[in-house]
Scaffold this motif. Structure first.
Motif, PDB file in Angstrom:
ATOM      1  N   GLY A   4      74.507 -18.985 -34.418  1.00  0.00           N
ATOM      2  CA  GLY A   4      74.821 -19.002 -32.989  1.00  0.00           C
ATOM      3  C   GLY A   4      74.418 -17.702 -32.324  1.00  0.00           C
ATOM      4  O   GLY A   4      73.543 -16.987 -32.780  1.00  0.00           O
ATOM      5  N   VAL A   5      75.103 -17.380 -31.263  1.00  0.00           N
ATOM      6  CA  VAL A   5      74.820 -16.182 -30.487  1.00  0.00           C
ATOM      7  C   VAL A   5      75.949 -15.184 -30.709  1.00  0.00           C
ATOM      8  O   VAL A   5      77.124 -15.528 -30.593  1.00  0.00           O
ATOM      9  CB  VAL A   5      74.704 -16.532 -28.984  1.00  0.00           C
ATOM     10  CG1 VAL A   5      74.507 -15.281 -28.154  1.00  0.00           C
ATOM     11  CG2 VAL A   5      73.579 -17.522 -28.747  1.00  0.00           C
ATOM     12  N   GLU A   6      75.602 -13.952 -31.058  1.00  0.00           N
ATOM     13  CA  GLU A   6      76.585 -12.886 -31.231  1.00  0.00           C
ATOM     14  C   GLU A   6      76.519 -11.994 -29.999  1.00  0.00           C
ATOM     15  O   GLU A   6      75.439 -11.595 -29.571  1.00  0.00           O
ATOM     16  CB  GLU A   6      76.272 -12.071 -32.486  1.00  0.00           C
ATOM     17  CG  GLU A   6      76.200 -12.888 -33.762  1.00  0.00           C
ATOM     18  CD  GLU A   6      77.520 -13.523 -34.155  1.00  0.00           C
ATOM     19  OE1 GLU A   6      78.580 -12.964 -33.790  1.00  0.00           O
ATOM     20  OE2 GLU A   6      77.495 -14.569 -34.802  1.00  0.00           O
ATOM     21  N   PHE A   7      77.662 -11.664 -29.415  1.00  0.00           N
ATOM     22  CA  PHE A   7      77.679 -10.814 -28.226  1.00  0.00           C
ATOM     23  C   PHE A   7      79.030 -10.150 -28.076  1.00  0.00           C
ATOM     24  O   PHE A   7      79.998 -10.518 -28.726  1.00  0.00           O
ATOM     25  CB  PHE A   7      77.349 -11.629 -26.966  1.00  0.00           C
ATOM     26  CG  PHE A   7      78.453 -12.539 -26.521  1.00  0.00           C
ATOM     27  CD1 PHE A   7      79.342 -12.139 -25.527  1.00  0.00           C
ATOM     28  CD2 PHE A   7      78.620 -13.796 -27.096  1.00  0.00           C
ATOM     29  CE1 PHE A   7      80.371 -12.973 -25.127  1.00  0.00           C
ATOM     30  CE2 PHE A   7      79.636 -14.630 -26.690  1.00  0.00           C
ATOM     31  CZ  PHE A   7      80.515 -14.225 -25.704  1.00  0.00           C
ATOM     32  N   PHE A   8      79.085  -9.129 -27.223  1.00  0.00           N
ATOM     33  CA  PHE A   8      80.367  -8.565 -26.822  1.00  0.00           C
ATOM     34  C   PHE A   8      80.352  -8.432 -25.313  1.00  0.00           C
ATOM     35  O   PHE A   8      79.298  -8.429 -24.687  1.00  0.00           O
ATOM     36  CB  PHE A   8      80.681  -7.235 -27.521  1.00  0.00           C
ATOM     37  CG  PHE A   8      79.802  -6.085 -27.134  1.00  0.00           C
ATOM     38  CD1 PHE A   8      78.686  -5.770 -27.872  1.00  0.00           C
ATOM     39  CD2 PHE A   8      80.113  -5.296 -26.046  1.00  0.00           C
ATOM     40  CE1 PHE A   8      77.881  -4.703 -27.524  1.00  0.00           C
ATOM     41  CE2 PHE A   8      79.323  -4.216 -25.683  1.00  0.00           C
ATOM     42  CZ  PHE A   8      78.197  -3.923 -26.439  1.00  0.00           C
ATOM     43  N   ALA A   9      81.532  -8.356 -24.750  1.00  0.00           N
ATOM     44  CA  ALA A   9      81.651  -8.318 -23.296  1.00  0.00           C
ATOM     45  C   ALA A   9      82.752  -7.332 -22.911  1.00  0.00           C
ATOM     46  O   ALA A   9      83.626  -7.017 -23.711  1.00  0.00           O
ATOM     47  CB  ALA A   9      81.978  -9.703 -22.756  1.00  0.00           C
ATOM     48  N   PHE A  10      82.705  -6.873 -21.673  1.00  0.00           N
ATOM     49  CA  PHE A  10      83.731  -5.982 -21.135  1.00  0.00           C
ATOM     50  C   PHE A  10      84.655  -6.790 -20.234  1.00  0.00           C
ATOM     51  O   PHE A  10      84.195  -7.473 -19.325  1.00  0.00           O
ATOM     52  CB  PHE A  10      83.088  -4.857 -20.326  1.00  0.00           C
ATOM     53  CG  PHE A  10      82.172  -3.998 -21.143  1.00  0.00           C
ATOM     54  CD1 PHE A  10      82.675  -3.141 -22.106  1.00  0.00           C
ATOM     55  CD2 PHE A  10      80.808  -4.055 -20.962  1.00  0.00           C
ATOM     56  CE1 PHE A  10      81.839  -2.347 -22.864  1.00  0.00           C
ATOM     57  CE2 PHE A  10      79.960  -3.269 -21.716  1.00  0.00           C
ATOM     58  CZ  PHE A  10      80.479  -2.414 -22.665  1.00  0.00           C
ATOM     59  N   ASN A  11      85.945  -6.701 -20.496  1.00  0.00           N
ATOM     60  CA  ASN A  11      86.919  -7.437 -19.704  1.00  0.00           C
ATOM     61  C   ASN A  11      87.141  -6.711 -18.379  1.00  0.00           C
ATOM     62  O   ASN A  11      87.700  -5.620 -18.341  1.00  0.00           O
ATOM     63  CB  ASN A  11      88.229  -7.569 -20.471  1.00  0.00           C
ATOM     64  CG  ASN A  11      89.186  -8.520 -19.817  1.00  0.00           C
ATOM     65  OD1 ASN A  11      89.079  -8.816 -18.632  1.00  0.00           O
ATOM     66  ND2 ASN A  11      90.145  -9.014 -20.584  1.00  0.00           N
ATOM     67  N   LEU A  12      86.696  -7.319 -17.277  1.00  0.00           N
ATOM     68  CA  LEU A  12      86.828  -6.720 -15.955  1.00  0.00           C
ATOM     69  C   LEU A  12      87.975  -7.331 -15.150  1.00  0.00           C
ATOM     70  O   LEU A  12      88.080  -7.118 -13.944  1.00  0.00           O
ATOM     71  CB  LEU A  12      85.515  -6.871 -15.179  1.00  0.00           C
ATOM     72  CG  LEU A  12      84.303  -6.193 -15.804  1.00  0.00           C
ATOM     73  CD1 LEU A  12      83.046  -6.509 -15.014  1.00  0.00           C
ATOM     74  CD2 LEU A  12      84.509  -4.704 -15.897  1.00  0.00           C
ATOM     75  N   ASN A  13      88.844  -8.059 -15.815  1.00  0.00           N
ATOM     76  CA  ASN A  13      89.977  -8.696 -15.147  1.00  0.00           C
ATOM     77  C   ASN A  13      91.127  -7.686 -15.031  1.00  0.00           C
ATOM     78  O   ASN A  13      91.753  -7.333 -16.028  1.00  0.00           O
ATOM     79  CB  ASN A  13      90.432  -9.919 -15.946  1.00  0.00           C
ATOM     80  CG  ASN A  13      91.584 -10.633 -15.294  1.00  0.00           C
ATOM     81  OD1 ASN A  13      92.160 -10.175 -14.317  1.00  0.00           O
ATOM     82  ND2 ASN A  13      91.935 -11.785 -15.846  1.00  0.00           N
TER      83      ASN A  13
END
Length: 93
Positions: A4-13
């Motif tokens: 699949g796709v591996e990623f990380f994200a920044f929580n801007l909530n």
């Protein structure tokens, strides 16, 4: 190894950080220059070569082009460049 796709994200909530000890992260994650510093400090091609034996493609989104309407063609990728002039965030990591 994932297919699949591996990623990380920044929580801007902002609600996620209310009353939390790590509320300072929202200030970091909200700054475009911080996110750019992270983007150019990751050598995606090296990660693909070393972890996936070269069997992969750098991604700019969690959605791949094969996912049709979920893929955003207008997103811009950033090349690995930890020495980028004017990037004041890199030295603090």
């Amino acid at each position: 190894v994932s297919t699949g796709v591996e990623f990380f994200a920044f929580n801007l909530n902002p609600k996620r950080y209310e009353g939390k000890k790590d509320a300072y992260k929202l200030r970091w994650f909200s700054m475009r220059d911080f996110r750019l510093a992270i983007a150019i400090s990751i050598d995606k091609k090296h990660m693909i070569r070393s972890a996936l034996g070269g069997l992969g493609e750098p991604a700019i989104s969690y959605a791949s082009p094969e996912e049709g309407d979920f893929y955003n063609e207008s997103l811009r990728d950033y090349d690995f460049n930890p020495e980028k002039e004017g990037n004041s965030f890199i030295p603090c990591f």
